[in-house]
Design a protein around this motif. Sequence first.
Motif, PDB file in Angstrom:
ATOM      1  N   ASP A   1       0.835  -1.210   0.000  1.00  0.00           N
ATOM      2  CA  ASP A   1       0.000   0.000   0.000  1.00  0.00           C
ATOM      3  C   ASP A   1       0.869   1.260   0.000  1.00  0.00           C
ATOM      4  OD1 ASP A   1      -2.365  -1.478   0.076  1.00  0.00           O
ATOM      5  OD2 ASP A   1      -2.554  -1.325   2.263  1.00  0.00           O
ATOM      6  N   VAL A   2       1.920   1.263   0.818  1.00  0.00           N
ATOM      7  CA  VAL A   2       2.829   2.417   0.865  1.00  0.00           C
ATOM      8  C   VAL A   2       3.472   2.615  -0.503  1.00  0.00           C
ATOM      9  CG1 VAL A   2       4.970   3.345   1.864  1.00  0.00           C
ATOM     10  CG2 VAL A   2       3.281   2.230   3.337  1.00  0.00           C
ATOM     11  N   ASN A   3       3.912   1.534  -1.119  1.00  0.00           N
ATOM     12  CA  ASN A   3       4.537   1.651  -2.440  1.00  0.00           C
ATOM     13  C   ASN A   3       3.573   2.217  -3.474  1.00  0.00           C
ATOM     14  OD1 ASN A   3       6.960   0.654  -1.454  1.00  0.00           O
ATOM     15  ND2 ASN A   3       6.524  -1.451  -2.065  1.00  0.00           N
ATOM     16  N   GLU A   4       2.333   1.742  -3.466  1.00  0.00           N
ATOM     17  CA  GLU A   4       1.319   2.262  -4.403  1.00  0.00           C
ATOM     18  C   GLU A   4       1.013   3.730  -4.117  1.00  0.00           C
ATOM     19  OE1 GLU A   4      -0.187   1.073  -7.198  1.00  0.00           O
ATOM     20  OE2 GLU A   4       1.345  -0.481  -7.000  1.00  0.00           O
ATOM     21  N   SER A   5       0.895   4.093  -2.839  1.00  0.00           N
ATOM     22  CA  SER A   5       0.618   5.482  -2.462  1.00  0.00           C
ATOM     23  C   SER A   5       1.764   6.401  -2.885  1.00  0.00           C
ATOM     24  CB  SER A   5       0.393   5.602  -0.952  1.00  0.00           C
ATOM     25  OG  SER A   5      -0.758   4.892  -0.573  1.00  0.00           O
ATOM     26  N   ALA A   6       2.991   5.942  -2.684  1.00  0.00           N
ATOM     27  CA  ALA A   6       4.158   6.748  -3.082  1.00  0.00           C
ATOM     28  C   ALA A   6       4.166   6.951  -4.589  1.00  0.00           C
ATOM     29  CB  ALA A   6       5.445   6.071  -2.621  1.00  0.00           C
ATOM     30  N   LYS A   7       3.901   5.900  -5.328  1.00  0.00           N
ATOM     31  CA  LYS A   7       3.874   5.989  -6.793  1.00  0.00           C
ATOM     32  C   LYS A   7       2.803   6.972  -7.251  1.00  0.00           C
ATOM     33  CE  LYS A   7       3.621   2.988 -10.838  1.00  0.00           C
ATOM     34  NZ  LYS A   7       3.478   1.593 -11.296  1.00  0.00           N
ATOM     35  N   ARG A   8       1.611   6.850  -6.671  1.00  0.00           N
ATOM     36  CA  ARG A   8       0.482   7.733  -7.006  1.00  0.00           C
ATOM     37  C   ARG A   8       0.803   9.196  -6.690  1.00  0.00           C
ATOM     38  NH1 ARG A   8      -3.067   4.670  -4.702  1.00  0.00           N
ATOM     39  NH2 ARG A   8      -2.983   5.676  -2.683  1.00  0.00           N
ATOM     40  N   ALA A   9       1.535   9.427  -5.581  1.00  0.00           N
ATOM     41  CA  ALA A   9       1.875  10.786  -5.154  1.00  0.00           C
ATOM     42  C   ALA A   9       3.137  11.327  -5.829  1.00  0.00           C
ATOM     43  CB  ALA A   9       2.045  10.817  -3.635  1.00  0.00           C
ATOM     44  N   GLY A  10       3.781  10.502  -6.646  1.00  0.00           N
ATOM     45  CA  GLY A  10       4.998  10.948  -7.321  1.00  0.00           C
ATOM     46  C   GLY A  10       6.219  10.982  -6.407  1.00  0.00           C
ATOM     47  N   VAL A  11       6.180  10.220  -5.314  1.00  0.00           N
ATOM     48  CA  VAL A  11       7.302  10.150  -4.375  1.00  0.00           C
ATOM     49  C   VAL A  11       8.157   8.950  -4.793  1.00  0.00           C
ATOM     50  CG1 VAL A  11       7.965   9.852  -1.960  1.00  0.00           C
ATOM     51  CG2 VAL A  11       5.936  11.198  -2.535  1.00  0.00           C
ATOM     52  N   PRO A  12       9.433   9.173  -5.144  1.00  0.00           N
ATOM     53  CA  PRO A  12      10.261   8.130  -5.771  1.00  0.00           C
ATOM     54  C   PRO A  12      10.891   7.119  -4.808  1.00  0.00           C
ATOM     55  CG  PRO A  12      11.531  10.125  -5.600  1.00  0.00           C
ATOM     56  CD  PRO A  12      10.152  10.451  -5.076  1.00  0.00           C
ATOM     57  N   ILE A  13      10.051   6.487  -3.995  1.00  0.00           N
ATOM     58  CA  ILE A  13      10.559   5.478  -3.059  1.00  0.00           C
ATOM     59  C   ILE A  13       9.808   4.174  -3.246  1.00  0.00           C
ATOM     60  CG2 ILE A  13      11.344   7.081  -1.284  1.00  0.00           C
ATOM     61  CD1 ILE A  13       8.709   6.310   0.248  1.00  0.00           C
ATOM     62  N   ARG A  14      10.456   3.107  -2.793  1.00  0.00           N
ATOM     63  CA  ARG A  14       9.808   1.800  -2.767  1.00  0.00           C
ATOM     64  C   ARG A  14      10.385   1.018  -1.601  1.00  0.00           C
ATOM     65  NH1 ARG A  14      11.089  -2.963  -5.390  1.00  0.00           N
ATOM     66  NH2 ARG A  14      12.549  -1.904  -6.786  1.00  0.00           N
ATOM     67  N   LEU A  15       9.498   0.511  -0.758  1.00  0.00           N
ATOM     68  CA  LEU A  15       9.920  -0.310   0.367  1.00  0.00           C
ATOM     69  C   LEU A  15      10.235  -1.710  -0.142  1.00  0.00           C
ATOM     70  CD1 LEU A  15       7.344   0.759   3.115  1.00  0.00           C
ATOM     71  CD2 LEU A  15       9.628   1.650   2.676  1.00  0.00           C
ATOM     72  N   ASP A  16      11.324  -2.243   0.340  1.00  0.00           N
ATOM     73  CA  ASP A  16      11.809  -3.524  -0.138  1.00  0.00           C
ATOM     74  C   ASP A  16      11.649  -4.599   0.941  1.00  0.00           C
ATOM     75  OD1 ASP A  16      13.013  -5.228  -1.967  1.00  0.00           O
ATOM     76  OD2 ASP A  16      15.035  -4.786  -1.254  1.00  0.00           O
ATOM     77  N   GLN A  17      10.428  -4.718   1.475  1.00  0.00           N
ATOM     78  CA  GLN A  17      10.141  -5.730   2.489  1.00  0.00           C
ATOM     79  C   GLN A  17       8.653  -6.029   2.461  1.00  0.00           C
ATOM     80  OE1 GLN A  17      11.601  -3.239   5.711  1.00  0.00           O
ATOM     81  NE2 GLN A  17       9.626  -3.467   6.713  1.00  0.00           N
ATOM     82  N   THR A  18       8.215  -6.999   3.237  1.00  0.00           N
ATOM     83  CA  THR A  18       6.823  -7.425   3.154  1.00  0.00           C
ATOM     84  C   THR A  18       5.894  -6.743   4.155  1.00  0.00           C
ATOM     85  OG1 THR A  18       7.308  -9.289   4.608  1.00  0.00           O
ATOM     86  CG2 THR A  18       7.417  -9.690   2.231  1.00  0.00           C
ATOM     87  N   SER A  19       6.430  -6.255   5.287  1.00  0.00           N
ATOM     88  CA  SER A  19       5.562  -5.705   6.324  1.00  0.00           C
ATOM     89  C   SER A  19       6.281  -4.652   7.160  1.00  0.00           C
ATOM     90  CB  SER A  19       5.088  -6.838   7.239  1.00  0.00           C
ATOM     91  OG  SER A  19       4.317  -6.328   8.295  1.00  0.00           O
ATOM     92  N   LEU A  20       5.507  -3.705   7.690  1.00  0.00           N
ATOM     93  CA  LEU A  20       6.027  -2.724   8.640  1.00  0.00           C
ATOM     94  C   LEU A  20       5.828  -3.186  10.078  1.00  0.00           C
ATOM     95  CD1 LEU A  20       4.683   0.556   7.018  1.00  0.00           C
ATOM     96  CD2 LEU A  20       7.058  -0.196   7.115  1.00  0.00           C
ATOM     97  N   ASP A  21       4.947  -4.127  10.285  1.00  0.00           N
ATOM     98  CA  ASP A  21       4.639  -4.607  11.640  1.00  0.00           C
ATOM     99  C   ASP A  21       5.903  -5.077  12.347  1.00  0.00           C
ATOM    100  OD1 ASP A  21       1.926  -4.139  11.313  1.00  0.00           O
ATOM    101  OD2 ASP A  21       1.527  -6.159  10.596  1.00  0.00           O
ATOM    102  N   GLY A  22       6.140  -4.515  13.515  1.00  0.00           N
ATOM    103  CA  GLY A  22       7.270  -4.921  14.324  1.00  0.00           C
ATOM    104  C   GLY A  22       8.630  -4.512  13.789  1.00  0.00           C
ATOM    105  N   GLN A  23       8.659  -3.632  12.799  1.00  0.00           N
ATOM    106  CA  GLN A  23       9.943  -3.184  12.237  1.00  0.00           C
ATOM    107  C   GLN A  23      10.822  -2.618  13.348  1.00  0.00           C
ATOM    108  OE1 GLN A  23      11.486  -3.269   9.214  1.00  0.00           O
ATOM    109  NE2 GLN A  23      13.197  -2.198  10.124  1.00  0.00           N
ATOM    110  N   SER A  24      12.055  -3.071  13.395  1.00  0.00           N
ATOM    111  CA  SER A  24      12.989  -2.614  14.420  1.00  0.00           C
ATOM    112  C   SER A  24      14.398  -2.673  13.859  1.00  0.00           C
ATOM    113  CB  SER A  24      12.872  -3.501  15.660  1.00  0.00           C
ATOM    114  OG  SER A  24      13.774  -3.073  16.650  1.00  0.00           O
ATOM    115  N   GLY A  25      14.895  -1.531  13.390  1.00  0.00           N
ATOM    116  CA  GLY A  25      16.241  -1.464  12.832  1.00  0.00           C
ATOM    117  C   GLY A  25      16.226  -0.925  11.418  1.00  0.00           C
TER     118      GLY A  25
END
Length: 134
Positions: free
Chosen positions: A14-38
């Motif tokens: 969803d973040v990747n699609e939202s960034a693309k739609r908003a013209g923000v040139p990023i892409r997350l290279d993982q499957t989930s944000l849940d519990g992200q630490s580091g």
Amino acid sequence: YVVLPLENMPSTSDVNESAKRAGVPIRLDQTSLDGQSGYMNVLINEESGGVETYVYEAENISSIIPDNNNLDLGRSIAIEFRCGSNFKEALAAFYLVQVFISEYNASAFSSESGTWIDLESVIKAVSTFEAIAR
């Protein structure tokens, strides 16, 4: 920090699609944000990058952030970005903050200034970091 309601917590796709739609040139290279630490990989203009990222219950930062009547910390998630002096990491962080504010009704707080920051301020910071990171 970004604070957003639990029900608005997006998946990385969803973040990747939202960034693309908003013209923000990023892409997350993982499957989930849940519990992200580091360190979290974030592609910027398809180039390797990233930012140290921590996701936890927003109540955990209640002593750090000032009151915000628009937030229910008991029903929110906090995302902390730490970027130190690396401008590419700062750019990744501000791009992500831009997406979370504009697409997911998030609020952003700067622990450096001790203030809530709005989308306009984030966009100005993005412009500055884009110029420095080149």
